[in-house]
Scaffold this motif. Structure first.
Motif, PDB file in Angstrom:
ATOM      1  N   SER A 126      -0.866  10.400  -5.219  1.00 26.14           N
ATOM      2  CA  SER A 126       0.530  10.706  -5.520  1.00 26.14           C
ATOM      3  C   SER A 126       0.740  10.698  -7.023  1.00 26.14           C
ATOM      4  O   SER A 126       0.308   9.774  -7.709  1.00 26.14           O
ATOM      5  CB  SER A 126       1.452   9.669  -4.883  1.00 26.14           C
ATOM      6  OG  SER A 126       2.795   9.889  -5.305  1.00 26.14           O
ATOM      7  N   GLU A 131       9.322   7.297   0.480  1.00 25.26           N
ATOM      8  CA  GLU A 131       9.251   8.301   1.554  1.00 25.26           C
ATOM      9  C   GLU A 131       8.524   7.740   2.774  1.00 25.26           C
ATOM     10  O   GLU A 131       8.920   7.987   3.912  1.00 25.26           O
ATOM     11  CB  GLU A 131       8.553   9.575   1.072  1.00 25.26           C
ATOM     12  CG  GLU A 131       9.404  10.448   0.193  1.00 25.26           C
ATOM     13  CD  GLU A 131      10.654  10.939   0.901  1.00 25.26           C
ATOM     14  OE1 GLU A 131      10.587  11.341   2.085  1.00 25.26           O
ATOM     15  OE2 GLU A 131      11.733  10.924   0.268  1.00 25.26           O
ATOM     16  N   VAL A 132       7.443   7.003   2.539  1.00 28.20           N
ATOM     17  CA  VAL A 132       6.696   6.383   3.631  1.00 28.20           C
ATOM     18  C   VAL A 132       7.611   5.437   4.412  1.00 28.20           C
ATOM     19  O   VAL A 132       7.643   5.460   5.643  1.00 28.20           O
ATOM     20  CB  VAL A 132       5.443   5.647   3.082  1.00 28.20           C
ATOM     21  CG1 VAL A 132       4.879   4.666   4.093  1.00 28.20           C
ATOM     22  CG2 VAL A 132       4.384   6.659   2.662  1.00 28.20           C
ATOM     23  N   PHE A 182      -0.208   1.233   3.644  1.00 25.74           N
ATOM     24  CA  PHE A 182       0.818   1.291   4.679  1.00 25.74           C
ATOM     25  C   PHE A 182       0.186   1.551   6.033  1.00 25.74           C
ATOM     26  O   PHE A 182      -0.953   1.998   6.127  1.00 25.74           O
ATOM     27  CB  PHE A 182       1.862   2.373   4.355  1.00 25.74           C
ATOM     28  CG  PHE A 182       1.357   3.785   4.475  1.00 25.74           C
ATOM     29  CD1 PHE A 182       1.461   4.480   5.674  1.00 25.74           C
ATOM     30  CD2 PHE A 182       0.785   4.429   3.389  1.00 25.74           C
ATOM     31  CE1 PHE A 182       1.003   5.791   5.780  1.00 25.74           C
ATOM     32  CE2 PHE A 182       0.327   5.730   3.478  1.00 25.74           C
ATOM     33  CZ  PHE A 182       0.434   6.417   4.689  1.00 25.74           C
ATOM     34  N   PHE A 212       6.027  10.912  11.933  1.00 26.83           N
ATOM     35  CA  PHE A 212       5.885  10.200  10.669  1.00 26.83           C
ATOM     36  C   PHE A 212       5.254  11.089   9.604  1.00 26.83           C
ATOM     37  O   PHE A 212       5.791  11.242   8.504  1.00 26.83           O
ATOM     38  CB  PHE A 212       5.051   8.930  10.850  1.00 26.83           C
ATOM     39  CG  PHE A 212       4.674   8.308   9.539  1.00 26.83           C
ATOM     40  CD1 PHE A 212       5.576   7.520   8.850  1.00 26.83           C
ATOM     41  CD2 PHE A 212       3.435   8.538   8.974  1.00 26.83           C
ATOM     42  CE1 PHE A 212       5.255   6.975   7.618  1.00 26.83           C
ATOM     43  CE2 PHE A 212       3.095   7.992   7.748  1.00 26.83           C
ATOM     44  CZ  PHE A 212       4.005   7.208   7.065  1.00 26.83           C
ATOM     45  N   PHE A 213       4.090  11.677   9.889  1.00 33.44           N
ATOM     46  CA  PHE A 213       3.400  12.476   8.876  1.00 33.44           C
ATOM     47  C   PHE A 213       4.174  13.748   8.537  1.00 33.44           C
ATOM     48  O   PHE A 213       4.122  14.217   7.393  1.00 33.44           O
ATOM     49  CB  PHE A 213       1.962  12.786   9.308  1.00 33.44           C
ATOM     50  CG  PHE A 213       1.043  11.621   9.100  1.00 33.44           C
ATOM     51  CD1 PHE A 213       0.571  11.305   7.838  1.00 33.44           C
ATOM     52  CD2 PHE A 213       0.668  10.809  10.153  1.00 33.44           C
ATOM     53  CE1 PHE A 213      -0.251  10.214   7.620  1.00 33.44           C
ATOM     54  CE2 PHE A 213      -0.164   9.717   9.954  1.00 33.44           C
ATOM     55  CZ  PHE A 213      -0.624   9.418   8.692  1.00 33.44           C
ATOM     56  N   ALA A 234       7.092  12.164   6.229  1.00 36.89           N
ATOM     57  CA  ALA A 234       6.646  11.537   4.980  1.00 36.89           C
ATOM     58  C   ALA A 234       5.875  12.486   4.072  1.00 36.89           C
ATOM     59  O   ALA A 234       5.995  12.406   2.848  1.00 36.89           O
ATOM     60  CB  ALA A 234       5.791  10.302   5.282  1.00 36.89           C
ATOM     61  N   PHE A 235       5.054  13.374   4.654  1.00 36.87           N
ATOM     62  CA  PHE A 235       4.162  14.200   3.843  1.00 36.87           C
ATOM     63  C   PHE A 235       4.277  15.703   4.104  1.00 36.87           C
ATOM     64  O   PHE A 235       3.555  16.489   3.507  1.00 36.87           O
ATOM     65  CB  PHE A 235       2.708  13.761   4.065  1.00 36.87           C
ATOM     66  CG  PHE A 235       2.448  12.348   3.607  1.00 36.87           C
ATOM     67  CD1 PHE A 235       2.307  12.039   2.260  1.00 36.87           C
ATOM     68  CD2 PHE A 235       2.354  11.312   4.525  1.00 36.87           C
ATOM     69  CE1 PHE A 235       2.075  10.737   1.841  1.00 36.87           C
ATOM     70  CE2 PHE A 235       2.123  10.002   4.116  1.00 36.87           C
ATOM     71  CZ  PHE A 235       1.987   9.714   2.769  1.00 36.87           C
ATOM     72  N   GLY A 238       7.098   4.187   8.084  1.00 33.64           N
ATOM     73  CA  GLY A 238       5.859   3.472   7.778  1.00 33.64           C
ATOM     74  C   GLY A 238       6.138   2.023   7.424  1.00 33.64           C
ATOM     75  O   GLY A 238       7.238   1.678   6.990  1.00 33.64           O
ATOM     76  N   THR A 279       6.698   8.143  -3.408  1.00 27.39           N
ATOM     77  CA  THR A 279       5.921   8.276  -2.177  1.00 27.39           C
ATOM     78  C   THR A 279       6.061   7.033  -1.315  1.00 27.39           C
ATOM     79  O   THR A 279       6.205   7.124  -0.093  1.00 27.39           O
ATOM     80  CB  THR A 279       4.442   8.562  -2.499  1.00 27.39           C
ATOM     81  OG1 THR A 279       4.366   9.775  -3.263  1.00 27.39           O
ATOM     82  CG2 THR A 279       3.616   8.703  -1.232  1.00 27.39           C
ATOM     83  N   ARG A 280       6.049   5.862  -1.934  1.00 28.46           N
ATOM     84  CA  ARG A 280       6.243   4.621  -1.177  1.00 28.46           C
ATOM     85  C   ARG A 280       7.573   4.648  -0.443  1.00 28.46           C
ATOM     86  O   ARG A 280       7.672   4.311   0.730  1.00 28.46           O
ATOM     87  CB  ARG A 280       6.197   3.412  -2.113  1.00 28.46           C
ATOM     88  CG  ARG A 280       6.337   2.076  -1.408  1.00 28.46           C
ATOM     89  CD  ARG A 280       7.092   1.067  -2.275  1.00 28.46           C
ATOM     90  NE  ARG A 280       7.369  -0.162  -1.560  1.00 28.46           N
ATOM     91  CZ  ARG A 280       8.426  -0.320  -0.750  1.00 28.46           C
ATOM     92  NH1 ARG A 280       9.284   0.677  -0.567  1.00 28.46           N
ATOM     93  NH2 ARG A 280       8.627  -1.457  -0.134  1.00 28.46           N
ATOM     94  N   GLU A 324       1.064   3.621   9.655  1.00 25.99           N
ATOM     95  CA  GLU A 324       1.937   4.596  10.308  1.00 25.99           C
ATOM     96  C   GLU A 324       2.266   4.065  11.708  1.00 25.99           C
ATOM     97  O   GLU A 324       1.764   3.013  12.087  1.00 25.99           O
ATOM     98  CB  GLU A 324       1.279   5.980  10.306  1.00 25.99           C
ATOM     99  CG  GLU A 324      -0.137   6.045  10.834  1.00 25.99           C
ATOM    100  CD  GLU A 324      -0.192   6.171  12.354  1.00 25.99           C
ATOM    101  OE1 GLU A 324       0.763   6.667  12.973  1.00 25.99           O
ATOM    102  OE2 GLU A 324      -1.206   5.757  12.923  1.00 25.99           O
TER     103      GLU A 324
END
Length: 118
Positions: free
Chosen positions: A71, A80-81, A103, A23-24, A27-28, A86, A77-78, A105
């Motif tokens: 962000s 992408e999560v 959110f 996830f991380f 997403a990031f 997420g 970003t939402r 994870e």
């Protein structure tokens, strides 16, 4: 840089370390260093830290500290999560000083993302 008396590291429980890492990463853009099957660490993400295998998760409603990302593009970003798997706990809302959403994870840990006012 390690500075005396300053926050330096955070550790969070993860029921599914592999799903949390995936996830991380998605997403990031984070990368991880594994230390055995039950611990993984991240660095250079504003605050270094790691995830340890445990049947627990951090939720603000239970008194846990809430880690908050920044962000410049909150809606992006939402999205992408969500694309990374997420779950949105609180949709984007205004608060004094900006806007944010919360959110979870894949291991259930709650985070938030904030941005300046629209």
């Amino acid at each position: 840089m390690n500075t005396h008396g300053k926050l330096n590291y955070v550790e969070l429980a993860a029921t599914d370390i592999e799903a949390t890492k995936a996830f991380f990463s998605k997403a990031f853009g984070w990368s991880f260093t594994d230390y055995g099957a039950d611990y993984t660490a991240f660095a250079g993400e504003g605050l270094d830290g790691g995830f340890y295998r445990a049947p627990l998760c951090a939720k603000a409603e239970n008194g846990s500290a809430l880690l908050v990302f920044y962000s410049a593009t909150l809606e992006e970003t939402r999205n992408e999560v969500v694309r990374a798997g997420g779950i949105i706990l609180k949709e984007i809302y205004d608060f004094p000083g900006g806007r944010r959403f919360h959110f979870a994870e894949p291991s259930g840990n709650e985070f938030a993302v904030w941005s300046e006012p629209a």
